[in-house]
Design a protein around this motif. Structure first.
Motif, PDB file in Angstrom:
ATOM      1  N   VAL A   4      55.083  35.014 -20.330  1.00 28.82           N
ATOM      2  CA  VAL A   4      55.251  34.761 -18.893  1.00 28.82           C
ATOM      3  C   VAL A   4      56.643  35.231 -18.445  1.00 28.82           C
ATOM      4  O   VAL A   4      57.643  34.877 -19.068  1.00 28.82           O
ATOM      5  N   PRO A   5      56.736  36.005 -17.377  1.00 31.94           N
ATOM      6  CA  PRO A   5      58.043  36.473 -16.888  1.00 31.94           C
ATOM      7  C   PRO A   5      58.906  35.308 -16.404  1.00 31.94           C
ATOM      8  O   PRO A   5      58.405  34.229 -16.079  1.00 31.94           O
ATOM      9  N   ALA A   6      60.205  35.549 -16.352  1.00 27.71           N
ATOM     10  CA  ALA A   6      61.144  34.513 -15.908  1.00 27.71           C
ATOM     11  C   ALA A   6      60.838  34.050 -14.494  1.00 27.71           C
ATOM     12  O   ALA A   6      60.946  32.861 -14.180  1.00 27.71           O
ATOM     13  N   ALA A   7      60.438  34.996 -13.630  1.00 25.05           N
ATOM     14  CA  ALA A   7      60.101  34.631 -12.252  1.00 25.05           C
ATOM     15  C   ALA A   7      58.883  33.713 -12.214  1.00 25.05           C
ATOM     16  O   ALA A   7      58.786  32.827 -11.368  1.00 25.05           O
ATOM     17  N   GLY A   8      57.948  33.911 -13.130  1.00 22.17           N
ATOM     18  CA  GLY A   8      56.787  33.035 -13.200  1.00 22.17           C
ATOM     19  C   GLY A   8      57.172  31.627 -13.600  1.00 22.17           C
ATOM     20  O   GLY A   8      56.679  30.648 -13.028  1.00 22.17           O
ATOM     21  N   TRP A   9      58.052  31.512 -14.602  1.00 21.25           N
ATOM     22  CA  TRP A   9      58.534  30.190 -15.007  1.00 21.25           C
ATOM     23  C   TRP A   9      59.297  29.505 -13.883  1.00 21.25           C
ATOM     24  O   TRP A   9      59.190  28.293 -13.683  1.00 21.25           O
ATOM     25  N   PHE A  10      60.054  30.280 -13.120  1.00 20.39           N
ATOM     26  CA  PHE A  10      60.804  29.704 -11.998  1.00 20.39           C
ATOM     27  C   PHE A  10      59.848  29.112 -10.969  1.00 20.39           C
ATOM     28  O   PHE A  10      60.068  28.013 -10.452  1.00 20.39           O
ATOM     29  N   GLN A  11      58.756  29.811 -10.666  1.00 17.74           N
ATOM     30  CA  GLN A  11      57.788  29.314  -9.696  1.00 17.74           C
ATOM     31  C   GLN A  11      57.088  28.052 -10.210  1.00 17.74           C
ATOM     32  O   GLN A  11      56.859  27.107  -9.453  1.00 17.74           O
TER      33      GLN A  11
END
Length: 229
Positions: free
Chosen positions: A131-138
């Motif tokens: 999972v990309p970092a932006a996905g984890w942030f969301q």
């Protein structure tokens, strides 16, 4: 924007979204509107002194580490236990029906900047690194919003009780207590199941049904039984 919807990790977020469906409870016996709510072991549903565990009228309990001695922390510990149980119940469901298990994800674009597609994200513990970092942030942002709004614990009420309009709470106190106990026990079982399944995936590198298939085939080979299909 980038998202991690097809991964099993998303089930943590979904569990918080559906947690308002949980049962509402009666006020805790010792709860007040003070931030320092206290709760005794005798007030807990599913405590070792419950008759279902052979408890006694004297309230004898099994607590060798003395966790029940701090009544100020006991209430919060029960709230956390219930929340973790709810998360793991939905997470285990996701492990059994999630990506690359019963349902195959689509080939739609997930992250244009990374040229990442939904079916590039594996299921299970392997999704953590995919999972990309932006996905984890969301995911973390949505979890935080739920924690501060609809999933926020009301410290004047029963542990785990959150606002709900569905009316699942039974009118009979005994029926309600029984349902509370069932949720607690199912949540505890789910916590153990999720941890065990994640470790098994990490060690074997296989998904849930791959592991089950391997176990069944090994048993058949050991016994010499041949299936007709």
């Amino acid at each position: 924007g980038e998202t991690a919807r097809p991964t099993n990790c998303l089930h943590i977020m979904l569990s918080l979204a559906v947690s308002p469906l949980s049962f509402s409870g009666a006020p805790v016996l010792r709860a007040t509107r003070s931030p320092s709510v206290t709760m005794a072991v005798e007030d807990l549903v599913g405590g070792i002194n419950d008759p279902i565990f052979g408890g006694t009228p004297e309230g004898k309990i099994f607590d060798p580490l003395g966790f029940g001695a701090d009544e100020g922390s006991l209430y919060r510990r029960r709230c956390v236990e219930i929340k973790h149980g709810r998360v793991c119940m939905v997470a285990f469901l996701g492990m059994t029906v999630g990506p690359n298990e019963l349902f195959a994800p689509s080939h739609q674009l997930l992250s244009p900047s990374l040229d990442l597609y939904f079916d590039d994200i594996p299921g299970g513990i392997a999704a953590i690194e995919a999972v990309p970092a932006a996905g984890w942030f969301q995911i973390l942002a949505v979890v935080g919003i739920h924690e501060l709004t609809i999933n926020k614990q009301d410290y004047t009420k029963e542990p785990g009780e959150i606002p709900t309009f569905l009316g699942f709470k039974p009118d009979d106190p005994e029926v309600f207590r029984n349902k509370q106990l069932k949720e607690l026990k199912n949540g505890r079982l789910a916590m153990i199941a999720v941890l065990g399944e994640l470790m098994a995936q990490q060690v074997s590198g296989m998904g849930t049904y791959e592991q089950l298939g391997t176990i069944v085939n090994a048993g058949l080979d050991l016994t010499g039984i041949e299936l007709p299909f």
